[in-house]
Design an enzyme around this catalytic site. Structure first.
Site, PDB file in Angstrom:
ATOM      1  N   TRP A  93     -15.393  36.277 101.191  1.00  0.00           N
ATOM      2  CA  TRP A  93     -16.231  35.899 101.561  1.00  0.00           C
ATOM      3  C   TRP A  93     -17.269  37.401 100.929  1.00  0.00           C
ATOM      4  CZ3 TRP A  93     -18.635  39.754 103.985  1.00  0.00           C
ATOM      5  CH2 TRP A  93     -19.607  39.556 104.790  1.00  0.00           C
ATOM      6  N   HIS A  94     -16.382  38.645 100.789  1.00  0.00           N
ATOM      7  CA  HIS A  94     -17.218  39.804 100.825  1.00  0.00           C
ATOM      8  C   HIS A  94     -17.529  39.536  98.761  1.00  0.00           C
ATOM      9  CE1 HIS A  94     -15.364  41.044 103.748  1.00  0.00           C
ATOM     10  NE2 HIS A  94     -16.392  42.190 104.187  1.00  0.00           N
ATOM     11  N   GLY A  95     -16.938  39.031  98.188  1.00  0.00           N
ATOM     12  CA  GLY A  95     -17.852  38.971  96.470  1.00  0.00           C
ATOM     13  C   GLY A  95     -16.936  37.906  95.753  1.00  0.00           C
TER      14      GLY A  95
END
Lengths: 485, 451
Positions: free
Chosen positions: A328-330
């Site tokens: 989700w962060h990247g």
């Protein structure tokens, strides 16, 4: 638009505050919505349409859901609502990554690569998608009533204080405030104070530490530093600076969001709670990016079975949750590795607890947690997975002779004092019973010292805001002495 | 002592709401104070924008030139892809009120750390030992002096110079090549040791070394600033570069100017009076002697403003109608060179092709200036947009000075020679037009040079 831009600080925010508080209460939602759409449209106007249309889909879906709750058509509708949001999210955020991986595989197999034009990532999509998903799911579950009007729902999704970088606000937490809210002077000033503190955390602390972190890791992917050239001391300094930079940057942004929300009458939940005083990784995740951890628990971990399944499934669930959290962060393998690392640590902790091992004393447990988290941040900060491995090798492996970039080469004169000061603030609960002592000391409302403490708080806030403005306004001054060069 | 964090603690400051707040809210004075603070916050935020539109307080401008911004594109496409917003962001940040004072505050704070590396890392100023300031563009060619031009390239350029010298001489104009020195080359003792060490490691025969040999071979008239300054450094008491300036000091420049005039007089037979230095006046660094000090853009530059020796000159200025016309082509070193020209009272019809990109003109027959004073000039046009008036630039001038920095040889005279030769060919039938000047006895010496 970002909170630390001159346009936001000196034009957008004061203008919106003046208009918002000048109009009658019944028009305030309209003002807030217009301002939020303008805020988003300033830098990324083409995505406003995506945001509005997908919100309309959620809204229509949510109004059709209650009557079909528990039925097959209800589940289909839920699936459609969640699926539509996830489809937009996955396409915008991960398609470039997937195509790149596919092309690498095709190249390896000697096949022609897929022609692909890179997609520009809509700003804040990770945050507002999770908000929209939580709304649809909560309505289906019956935990919250559908929004009374599309305007209300659109305001919930686009509300500019939390649109770009959270906290991830659940609809149930603000549904009443969306309909009716009041802002008294105390609310407003608390918001101002919180905003000022957040601004200073971001501009004065995080951005200053970033200089050293960038020197250790490389400011851009093209200028990525070869970790083999770093000495061990330099590598640890870079990692420490990054750990604190990230905390002050993100928590500062959350402070600003919470403060701004307060100025407009919204009360958002806290997003950080001194994570660097955690005695374990599981405690760390109760204190770091709380709104994301809560979301992951409510909408992923518990639906997967949570703790009420066999032990191996619990470990697996933890892993899945943290792998997805990392992703989700990247869209990069680094984030996957970071998520896997935290998932593994949590599983090990849980396993140890299951064996009945006693927790370590705080004096050992807190530094241990900090070190583990710092090692994890290396994956987060490094430009590539090989760079992350190399960096960890420099930090933990045997000393090698090729290191030429030492502590002094990446440290600026202010680095060590700033690092020490930031670390003291980050672990404030360890040395003061009230971590918010500054706020307590400065404001003691209703007492005989009230006027003095109010003036003091205003004075400190003014200094923080002015100092931050000074840094922001001077940030890109790079003149030539004479013009020809 | 380590305290266990309590579960309700958070990063945010304490919430001041609660029963006490209610009491305070009931107090009209407290309410009034809060109202004022509320307004004060909004006013604080909006103040820089107000200052931008209606400058309320004096906000002295910053020194230096920022790179130009592309014109705003008010198109739907630019708005849609965010480039318009990004461009507006940059514009607002540059124009916002109190930016100058903000920049000075930040730079002053950085200077307070006494670390040259951290000072103005984006700027052009490099801080050396004893607060000697150096222009950053001069540092790279100092540390990396490797040849940029081949001998063949250089020879071709030198021959072009010689050709220009001859063609101009045919039309009665004296050509002089002036090589200006680099502060880094002349005063390396004030550079940080690590910088000098890099130079030591990279030291080699430079373009400049090969160039001056070829100039002598081809008989190009030259005033070799680096050689002159090396000689003067050991014999002359004054600093030839100011501690806080990027160029030669006024004093150094005047010494160079004297050498240049001697060459011009010897070559042309013109009797341009050479200013005599009769005394030295001590004063805080003036104008160009403090340009780097100002470029630091701090309230107090490192080491403050130095005291310099300004030459007091004696000269018998020529009558206005007998003053020679000058064309300078060159870098910012020409500004002080032209100041020296005016100090010596020999200026008439002075033009400058600044980097051969912008045409500036000085006033005709200006009275001699005080040492360190600025030569009055005005911009005529961009030479990139408009072709120069070659008739005025070449046929109405008595002296053409092409100035080049010792490390900017690859620029090959700023691209002046080729077009000038072309123009001279086109103007072959046009008679030169300049007033008859007094010429000293002894005629002309076509090969005079000073090294």
């Amino acid at each position: 638009m970002v909170f630390t831009s001159v346009v936001f600080l000196c034009m957008f925010l004061p203008a919106v505050l003046v208009v918002y508080h000048a109009v009658p209460e019944r028009f305030r939602n309209a003002v807030a919505l217009t301002a939020s759409l303008a805020f988003y449209a300033w830098g990324a106007p083409r995505f406003v349409v995506v945001l509005v249309v997908s919100s309309l889909v959620d809204y229509l879906c949510s109004h059709a859901l209650p009557a079909r709750r528990g039925t097959r058509s209800g589940r289909l509708l839920l699936f459609a609502g969640v699926g539509a949001n996830l489809a937009v999210f996955l396409y915008c955020k991960y398609m470039n990554f997937f195509v790149e991986q596919a092309n690498q595989a095709l190249a390896w197999a000697g096949a022609e690569p897929v022609a692909w034009t890179a997609i520009v990532l809509p700003v804040g999509i990770s945050f507002f998608t999770f908000q929209k998903l939580s709304y649809v799911v909560d309505v289906y579950r019956g935990e919250v009533e559908p929004a009374p009007g599309f305007g209300h729902y659109l305001l919930y999704v686009t509300l500019f204080p939390q649109l770009i970088a959270g906290p991830i606000v659940r609809y149930s937490d603000v549904s009443a405030q969306l309909v009716r809210r009041q802002v008294d002077d105390e609310d407003f000033l608390t918001g101002v104070w919180r905003f000022g503190v957040g601004l200073a955390k971001k501009v004065l602390v995080a951005d200053t530490l970033a200089v050293t972190a960038d020197a250790a890791f490389g400011a851009t992917a093209a200028a990525a530093v070869d970790p083999a050239t770093l000495t061990r001391a330099a590598a640890w300094l870079g990692a420490a600076c990054y750990a604190l930079q990230l905390y002050f940057d993100f928590s500062g942004y959350s402070d600003m969001a919470i403060g701004l929300g307060r100025m407009f009458g919204f009360r958002f939940l806290e997003n950080f709670d001194h994570p660097y005083v955690s005695r374990s990784i599981s405690e760390f995740w109760q204190r770091w990016h709380i709104s994301l951890s809560t979301w992951m628990r409510e909408y992923l971990y518990i639906p997967l079975g949570g703790n009420r399944v066999a032990s191996w499934r619990v470990y697996l669930n933890l892993w899945i949750v943290f792998l997805l959290s990392g992703f989700w962060h990247g869209a990069s393998w680094n984030f996957v590795a970071w998520g896997a690392f935290h998932g593994a640590l949590l599983s090990i902790e849980r396993f140890a607890r299951g064996l009945g091992m006693r927790p370590w004393p705080a004096l050992v447990a807190i530094p241990r947690t900090i070190v583990l988290v710092m090692l994890g941040w290396v994956f987060f900060r490094a430009w590539t997975l090989p760079q992350a491995w190399g960096y960890l090798e420099t930090m933990l492996g045997p000393t090698h002779g090729g290191a030429t970039v030492g502590f002094a080469a990446i440290a600026r004169p202010w680095t060590v004092p700033m690092l020490a000061g930031a670390a003291m603030l980050a672990v404030a609960p360890l040395w003061t019973r009230s971590p918010a002592w500054l706020g307590d000391w400065i404001v003691v409302p209703g007492t005989v010292h009230e006027s003095r403490s109010l003036a003091l708080r205003a004075g400190v806030c003014t200094v923080l805001v002015v100092a931050s403005f000074v840094i922001v306004a001077s940030s890109d001054f790079s003149p030539f002495i004479y013009f020809q060069f | 002592m380590i305290h266990a964090p309590s579960p309700h603690e958070s990063d945010g400051p304490a919430d001041p709401g609660g029963p006490d707040a209610a009491t305070a809210a009931a107090d009209p004075a407290a309410r009034r104070r809060r109202r004022w603070l509320r307004g004060g916050f909004v006013a604080l935020l909006i103040l820089p924008a107000v200052q931008m539109v209606l400058p309320v307080v004096k906000d002295p401008k910053l020194e230096g030139v920022e790179s130009p911004l592309a014109p705003l594109s008010w198109s739907v496409a630019a708005w849609s892809d965010g480039s318009l917003a990004a461009a507006l962001d940059v514009r607002v940040r540059r124009a916002i009120g109190f930016r100058p004072v903000s920049v000075r505050l930040v730079n002053q704070a950085r200077l307070a750390w006494h670390d040259p590396r951290c000072t103005l890392d984006n700027g052009e100023v490099f801080i050396g030992k004893q607060n000697w300031l150096f222009g950053r563009p001069y540092l790279d060619p100092y540390t990396n002096p490797a040849r940029r031009l081949t001998d063949e390239d250089l020879r071709g350029f030198v021959r072009e110079l010689r050709s220009l010298q001859d063609r101009l001489a045919d039309r009665g104009t004296t050509f002089v090549l002036a090589i200006s020195p680099s502060k880094c080359e002349l005063y390396p003792e004030y550079l940080p040791d690590d910088v000098v060490e890099v130079r030591r490691r990279n030291d080699c025969r430079r373009d400049y070394d090969a160039f001056v040999e070829l100039l002598a071979e081809e008989g190009v008239r030259v005033v070799d600033g680096p050689a002159i300054f090396r000689r003067l450094k050991s014999t002359h008491g004054e600093h030839l570069f100011s501690r806080t300036g990027v160029h030669w000091s006024y004093h150094g420049c005047l010494l160079f100017w004297r050498e240049l005039l001697a060459v011009v007089n010897a070559a042309s037979g013109l009797g341009i009076p050479i200013p005599e230095i009769v005394a030295v006046e001590r004063d805080r660094a003036r104008h160009a002697d403090h340009d780097l000090g100002k470029m630091v853009n701090a309230f107090v530059p490192p080491g403050g403003r130095p005291v310099m020796g300004y030459p007091v000159v004696r000269v018998d200025p020529l009558p206005p109608e007998q003053r020679p016309g000058f064309l300078f082509v060159g870098s910012s070193f020409c500004w002080t060179l032209m100041d020296a020209l005016y100090v010596s009272g020999s200026g008439r019809d002075v033009d400058l092709f600044y980097y051969n990109r912008t045409h500036y003109r000085g006033p005709d027959g200006a009275a001699p200036l005080e040492p360190g004073a600025r030569f009055p000039r005005h911009r005529v046009c961009s030479l990139e947009a408009e072709a120069p008036d070659w008739r005025r630039a070449l046929l109405e001038k008595d002296v053409v000075v092409l100035e080049m920095l010792e490390f900017m040889l690859p620029q090959k005279g700023w691209g002046f020679c080729g077009p000038a030769l072309g123009a001279l060919e086109q103007l072959a039938d046009v008679p030169a037009r300049r007033p008859p000047l007094a010429r000293i006895a002894g005629g002309r010496d076509d090969a005079s040079s000073v090294r």
